[in-house]
Design a protein around this motif. Structure first.
Motif, PDB file in Angstrom:
ATOM      1  N   SER A  72       9.087  -3.353 -18.466  1.00 22.87           N
ATOM      2  CA  SER A  72       8.830  -3.695 -19.873  1.00 22.87           C
ATOM      3  C   SER A  72       9.627  -2.837 -20.853  1.00 22.87           C
ATOM      4  N   ILE A  73      10.392  -1.871 -20.338  1.00 21.12           N
ATOM      5  CA  ILE A  73      11.150  -0.969 -21.208  1.00 21.12           C
ATOM      6  C   ILE A  73      12.577  -1.493 -21.386  1.00 21.12           C
ATOM      7  N   LYS A  74      12.975  -1.683 -22.622  1.00 17.83           N
ATOM      8  CA  LYS A  74      14.332  -2.128 -22.917  1.00 17.83           C
ATOM      9  C   LYS A  74      15.318  -1.052 -22.487  1.00 17.83           C
ATOM     10  N   GLY A  75      16.351  -1.459 -21.755  1.00 20.82           N
ATOM     11  CA  GLY A  75      17.338  -0.506 -21.262  1.00 20.82           C
ATOM     12  C   GLY A  75      17.128  -0.107 -19.823  1.00 20.82           C
ATOM     13  N   ILE A  76      16.064  -0.640 -19.209  1.00 23.43           N
ATOM     14  CA  ILE A  76      15.761  -0.372 -17.801  1.00 23.43           C
ATOM     15  C   ILE A  76      15.708  -1.695 -17.042  1.00 23.43           C
ATOM     16  N   GLU A  77      16.279  -1.714 -15.864  1.00 22.26           N
ATOM     17  CA  GLU A  77      16.206  -2.878 -14.981  1.00 22.26           C
ATOM     18  C   GLU A  77      15.381  -2.507 -13.748  1.00 22.26           C
ATOM     19  N   CYS A  78      14.288  -3.206 -13.525  1.00 23.34           N
ATOM     20  CA  CYS A  78      13.420  -2.932 -12.386  1.00 23.34           C
ATOM     21  C   CYS A  78      12.770  -4.242 -11.949  1.00 23.34           C
ATOM     22  N   ASP A  79      12.870  -4.560 -10.660  1.00 23.70           N
ATOM     23  CA  ASP A  79      12.302  -5.792 -10.119  1.00 23.70           C
ATOM     24  C   ASP A  79      10.961  -5.484  -9.457  1.00 23.70           C
ATOM     25  N   VAL A  80       9.885  -5.806 -10.141  1.00 21.41           N
ATOM     26  CA  VAL A  80       8.538  -5.497  -9.650  1.00 21.41           C
ATOM     27  C   VAL A  80       8.263  -6.196  -8.323  1.00 21.41           C
ATOM     28  N   LYS A  81       8.837  -7.358  -8.124  1.00 20.14           N
ATOM     29  CA  LYS A  81       8.550  -8.153  -6.920  1.00 20.14           C
ATOM     30  C   LYS A  81       9.030  -7.467  -5.644  1.00 20.14           C
ATOM     31  N   THR A  82       9.955  -6.532  -5.761  1.00 20.76           N
ATOM     32  CA  THR A  82      10.497  -5.882  -4.566  1.00 20.76           C
ATOM     33  C   THR A  82       9.728  -4.613  -4.185  1.00 20.76           C
ATOM     34  N   VAL A  83       8.690  -4.275  -4.932  1.00 18.09           N
ATOM     35  CA  VAL A  83       7.930  -3.048  -4.654  1.00 18.09           C
ATOM     36  C   VAL A  83       6.814  -3.368  -3.661  1.00 18.09           C
ATOM     37  N   ASP A  84       7.020  -2.979  -2.415  1.00 24.70           N
ATOM     38  CA  ASP A  84       6.040  -3.229  -1.357  1.00 24.70           C
ATOM     39  C   ASP A  84       5.155  -2.024  -1.081  1.00 24.70           C
ATOM     40  N   THR A  85       5.700  -0.820  -1.280  1.00 25.29           N
ATOM     41  CA  THR A  85       4.977   0.386  -0.860  1.00 25.29           C
ATOM     42  C   THR A  85       4.968   1.405  -1.992  1.00 25.29           C
ATOM     43  N   ASN A  86       5.424   2.616  -1.719  1.00 26.38           N
ATOM     44  CA  ASN A  86       5.345   3.689  -2.718  1.00 26.38           C
ATOM     45  C   ASN A  86       6.702   4.055  -3.302  1.00 26.38           C
ATOM     46  N   ILE A  87       7.701   3.194  -3.098  1.00 28.59           N
ATOM     47  CA  ILE A  87       9.059   3.474  -3.569  1.00 28.59           C
ATOM     48  C   ILE A  87       9.450   2.471  -4.649  1.00 28.59           C
ATOM     49  N   VAL A  88       9.999   2.992  -5.732  1.00 25.51           N
ATOM     50  CA  VAL A  88      10.450   2.155  -6.845  1.00 25.51           C
ATOM     51  C   VAL A  88      11.907   2.503  -7.151  1.00 25.51           C
ATOM     52  N   PHE A  89      12.750   1.496  -7.175  1.00 30.52           N
ATOM     53  CA  PHE A  89      14.147   1.672  -7.593  1.00 30.52           C
ATOM     54  C   PHE A  89      14.346   1.011  -8.949  1.00 30.52           C
ATOM     55  N   PHE A  90      15.177   1.632  -9.769  1.00 32.17           N
ATOM     56  CA  PHE A  90      15.527   1.004 -11.044  1.00 32.17           C
ATOM     57  C   PHE A  90      16.909   1.473 -11.483  1.00 32.17           C
ATOM     58  N   ARG A  91      17.462   0.756 -12.442  1.00 29.70           N
ATOM     59  CA  ARG A  91      18.757   1.104 -13.026  1.00 29.70           C
ATOM     60  C   ARG A  91      18.615   1.310 -14.522  1.00 29.70           C
TER      61      ARG A  91
END
Length: 348
Positions: free
Chosen positions: A273-292
């Protein structure tokens, strides 16, 4: 200064009071002689939980994977391993250096799978041709770290197992966070482990023990790992001090991994929801989050440093992506504060 929010890795977890107490009061012996009762208790518990004949405690996940590969593969053979896997990228080429084993990197799919068609390409058309190194092992990573903590479906694991059996080679699973995978799938760890001939998992990540990993497999295989562990310098003496914390982690820290997954989803949803950040919630299966970071004012380096100045610790993990890992030291309030820090940095 406000609380440091540590999201670089779940290896930053600290042992619980119950673990520390168990370490102080552990019954000890010399494990190189096979006489540490607390180590034996941990290994028996791990083998039982994972549905395998035997288990062995080793100092680290890197050594656990290396000893497993060396136990499976003769010198001059090759191991089929994902090109984005931890074994291939982060373990210093140990199988080649120590075991004379060749890595054959297989393209990693976005969800962490190694496509069967790609695995097939790792087998020469003429197995009798002496020019080729022959495959001796398939390695899977589950959950897959660099692909975002993605969990491999049980149907896929069964498919790889059948493929390997047809070709007469075993499957090793780098299951450093396999307990997270089991929790995400709402199955027992034994249901995941059944598709691998051997499996290593870390006590020192989400399970919060201070040191150690475990390899599980059949008795003959574990005996080979036992000898290789000694050769690699992993024979420990009164290792019950370590094993005591690991025993507590197996019995009390798996179910709570659900909290880490919830916090990871909370973080990913907030980042999305933050402008300037790219993050795909659908790919979060466990305790790891990747974003750009898409805000052109920042490189990943300058962004990581900017949030660190405000108490949030994250880092890059391949291809310019930033990784955040939730764990037992992180609360929902910490996630909210992390999101606030990121928003403040982007608004500055």
């Amino acid at each position: 200064m406000s609380k440091k929010i540590e999201l670089r890795s779940d290896t930053f977890t600290l042992p619980t009071p119950e673990m520390l107490d168990a370490m102080i009061h552990a019954e000890l012996g010399d494990d190189v002689y096979g006489e540490d009762p607390t180590v034996k208790k941990l290994e028996e518990r791990a083998a039982e939980m994972f549905g395998k004949e035997a288990a062995i405690l080793v100092p680290s996940g890197t050594m656990a994977n290396l000893a497993s590969l060396m136990a499976h593969c003769p010198r001059g053979s090759k191991v089929l391993v994902g090109d984005e896997s931890d074994i291939y990228i982060y373990e210093a080429g140990g199988a080649t250096v120590c075991g004379g084993i060749m890595y054959e990197p297989i393209p990693t799919q976005p969800d962490g799978r190694l496509a069967i068609d790609d695995l097939q390409k790792g087998f020469p058309n003429d197995l009798a041709d002496p020019q080729f190194a022959l495959p001796a092992l398939i390695c899977l990573e589950n959950p897959h770290n660099r692909m975002g903590g993605r969990v491999l479906p049980l149907t896929y694991l069964a498919e790889v197992q059948a493929f390997a059996k047809e070709r007469g080679i075993p499957v090793h699973m780098d299951g450093a966070r396999v307990c997270n995978a089991a929790v995400a799938l709402t199955v027992s760890v034994a249901e995941v482990a059944q598709y691998a001939d051997s499996l290593q998992f870390c006590l020192s990540k989400g399970l919060s023990a201070p040191i150690g990993s475990i390899v599980v497999g059949d008795r003959e295989f574990i005996q080979k790992v036992y000898r290789i562990r000694k050769m690699l310098g992993g024979g420990m003496r009164q290792a019950g001090v370590i094993a005591a914390a690991g025993y507590v982690s197996l019995n009390s820290m798996i179910k709570r991994l659900e909290d880490d997954h919830t916090h990871a989803k909370q973080l990913a949803t907030g980042l999305d929801s933050i402008k300037g950040i790219e993050c795909d919630v659908k790919t979060v299966d466990t305790n790891i989050v990747f974003f750009r970071v898409q805000d052109k004012r920042f490189t990943w380096q300058t962004f990581v440093e900017a949030v660190r100045q405000q108490g949030l610790y994250i880092d890059e993990l391949g291809h310019g992506r930033i990784r955040a890992v939730t764990h037992s030291g992180i609360t929902s309030q910490d996630i909210n504060q992390a999101l606030l820090i990121i928003q403040n940095v982007l608004n500055s």
